[in-house]
Write an enzyme that holds these catalytic residues in place. Sequence first.
Site, mmCIF file in Angstrom:
data_model
loop_
_atom_site.group_PDB
_atom_site.id
_atom_site.type_symbol
_atom_site.label_atom_id
_atom_site.label_comp_id
_atom_site.label_asym_id
_atom_site.label_seq_id
_atom_site.Cartn_x
_atom_site.Cartn_y
_atom_site.Cartn_z
ATOM 1 N N GLY A 115 -2.453 -6.033 -1.320
ATOM 2 C CA GLY A 115 -0.305 -6.151 -1.644
ATOM 3 C C GLY A 115 -0.195 -6.199 -0.597
ATOM 4 N N GLY A 123 3.972 -6.772 -1.202
ATOM 5 C CA GLY A 123 4.985 -5.065 -1.258
ATOM 6 C C GLY A 123 5.510 -4.666 0.286
ATOM 7 N N THR A 173 -2.438 5.194 -3.388
ATOM 8 C CA THR A 173 -2.336 6.777 -4.099
ATOM 9 C C THR A 173 -1.706 6.966 -5.518
ATOM 10 O OG1 THR A 173 0.467 6.508 -4.410
ATOM 11 C CG2 THR A 173 -0.461 7.376 -2.104
ATOM 12 N N HIS A 185 11.293 10.332 -2.444
ATOM 13 C CA HIS A 185 10.770 9.059 -2.558
ATOM 14 C C HIS A 185 12.174 7.827 -2.751
ATOM 15 C CE1 HIS A 185 7.432 10.724 -0.855
ATOM 16 N NE2 HIS A 185 6.782 9.460 -0.339
ATOM 17 N N LYS A 245 9.491 4.176 -6.090
ATOM 18 C CA LYS A 245 7.645 4.340 -6.377
ATOM 19 C C LYS A 245 7.496 4.649 -7.606
ATOM 20 C CE LYS A 245 5.139 8.070 -4.495
ATOM 21 N NZ LYS A 245 4.097 7.098 -3.337
ATOM 22 N N THR A 298 1.339 12.018 -0.440
ATOM 23 C CA THR A 298 1.100 12.819 0.525
ATOM 24 C C THR A 298 1.612 14.450 0.565
ATOM 25 O OG1 THR A 298 2.386 11.917 1.940
ATOM 26 C CG2 THR A 298 2.559 13.779 2.729
HETATM 27 P P1 NAD Z 1 4.922 -2.119 -3.334
HETATM 28 O O1 NAD Z 1 4.823 -1.881 -4.894
HETATM 29 O O2 NAD Z 1 5.960 -2.269 -2.188
HETATM 30 O O3 NAD Z 1 3.351 -2.691 -3.189
HETATM 31 C C1 NAD Z 1 2.775 -3.193 -4.059
HETATM 32 C C2 NAD Z 1 2.517 -4.524 -3.606
HETATM 33 O O4 NAD Z 1 0.896 -4.890 -4.452
HETATM 34 C C3 NAD Z 1 3.079 -4.908 -4.379
HETATM 35 O O5 NAD Z 1 3.260 -6.966 -3.230
HETATM 36 C C4 NAD Z 1 2.096 -6.244 -6.020
HETATM 37 O O6 NAD Z 1 2.117 -7.154 -6.220
HETATM 38 C C5 NAD Z 1 0.425 -5.392 -5.298
HETATM 39 N N1 NAD Z 1 -0.402 -5.246 -6.230
HETATM 40 C C6 NAD Z 1 -0.456 -5.407 -7.540
HETATM 41 N N2 NAD Z 1 -1.532 -5.295 -8.276
HETATM 42 C C7 NAD Z 1 -2.047 -6.277 -7.189
HETATM 43 C C8 NAD Z 1 -3.820 -6.766 -6.903
HETATM 44 N N3 NAD Z 1 -4.804 -7.115 -8.071
HETATM 45 N N4 NAD Z 1 -4.126 -7.716 -5.709
HETATM 46 C C9 NAD Z 1 -3.098 -7.616 -5.157
HETATM 47 N N5 NAD Z 1 -2.015 -6.753 -4.757
HETATM 48 C C10 NAD Z 1 -1.880 -7.011 -5.845
HETATM 49 O O7 NAD Z 1 4.304 -0.734 -2.881
HETATM 50 P P2 NAD Z 1 4.867 0.265 -1.629
HETATM 51 O O8 NAD Z 1 5.759 0.694 -1.394
HETATM 52 O O9 NAD Z 1 4.650 -0.968 -0.665
HETATM 53 O O10 NAD Z 1 3.307 1.136 -1.614
HETATM 54 C C11 NAD Z 1 1.782 0.814 -2.265
HETATM 55 C C12 NAD Z 1 0.827 2.259 -2.062
HETATM 56 O O11 NAD Z 1 0.807 2.192 -1.039
HETATM 57 C C13 NAD Z 1 1.918 2.585 -3.097
HETATM 58 O O12 NAD Z 1 -0.173 3.296 -3.824
HETATM 59 C C14 NAD Z 1 1.818 3.930 -2.295
HETATM 60 O O13 NAD Z 1 2.883 4.748 -2.880
HETATM 61 C C15 NAD Z 1 0.998 4.478 -0.727
HETATM 62 N N6 NAD Z 1 1.921 3.924 0.281
HETATM 63 C C16 NAD Z 1 1.316 4.912 1.309
HETATM 64 C C17 NAD Z 1 1.416 5.344 2.145
HETATM 65 C C18 NAD Z 1 0.033 6.608 3.077
HETATM 66 O O14 NAD Z 1 0.667 6.273 4.221
HETATM 67 N N7 NAD Z 1 -0.981 6.218 2.983
HETATM 68 C C19 NAD Z 1 2.556 5.301 3.113
HETATM 69 C C20 NAD Z 1 3.439 4.584 1.829
HETATM 70 C C21 NAD Z 1 2.987 4.186 0.754
#
Ligand code: NAD
Length: 243
Positions: A9, A12, A77, A132, A136, A143
């Site tokens: 990811g 992202g 998530t 958020h 999102k 969370t």
């Molecule tokens: P985002 O949409 O900005 O980024 C997600 C990335 O994943 C994108 O670049 C997308 O192209 C990539 N992706 C999609 N399919 C893929 C694949 N098959 N292989 C590789 N990469 C792929 O989202 P974000 O804001 O960066 O959040 C990502 C995830 O993290 C979400 O599920 C979010 O809820 C979660 N998150 C968790 C926490 C935590 O502390 N646990 C905190 C923030 C966000």
Amino acid sequence: MSLKICIVGAKGRMGQAIAEATVEAGHKVVAKIDQGDDLKAGIAAADAVIDFSFHTVTESVFQTAAELGKPVVCGTTGHSQEEKAKLLEIASKTATVWAGNFSIGVNLLCYLVEKAAGILPMDYNAEIVEMHHRLKKDAPSGTALMLADAVLEPRGLNYDDLRHGREGITGERTEREVGMHSLRGGDVVGDHTVIFSDVGERVELTHKASSRAIFARGAVRAAAWSVGKKPGIYGIREVLGLA
Ligand code: NAD
């Protein structure tokens, strides 16, 4: 010790924050995996993999990491209960740190909510509110679900007692139900509040994130902790030594 990290990811919002946090902690990003990239080669080159991508990607990340014997940190998530059940089985084959939120503040909030839910009688009705940014893709947030667990468990309740939003002639609120409300807009990094209300007073416990760096630093810390750990599923409390 300097580690080699694979980020899934990587393009992202979180992927970019994790790349910065990795370098800040003195480690090296050896693979930046996003859609269309070679996941297996990326994980093979690393000491640990950090996945913050999309819920449908988690299975292949866990499976590949298990095959290669590499530890995984997963912050993604949005998994359904069915997806989670299947993933838990695969995740247990390698050292996996899995958490809906990697910030220290939120994990303290969960701890405090669990205490409050156990101490306050059921007539202190619990409601969870999260907000958020508008991009999102899943709701409620991971969370908010961690906070739901913190309310449900000490009260002997379960996911069937969650009430996702309210609309129409809902009838009076029952004592068992726990309201769950997701707000979306602008660039909000993540706000979470748990409200316990009785007649005459209410207690509100809140966390507000203003930077993704808090999640990214927690994830990198978890990755460093996970190297050399036995296969199994760990939470952020183990990483922080609070378990
Ligand atoms: P985002 O949409 O900005 O980024 C997600 C990335 O994943 C994108 O670049 C997308 O192209 C990539 N992706 C999609 N399919 C893929 C694949 N098959 N292989 C590789 N990469 C792929 O989202 P974000 O804001 O960066 O959040 C990502 C995830 O993290 C979400 O599920 C979010 O809820 C979660 N998150 C968790 C926490 C935590 O502390 N646990 C905190 C923030 C966000």
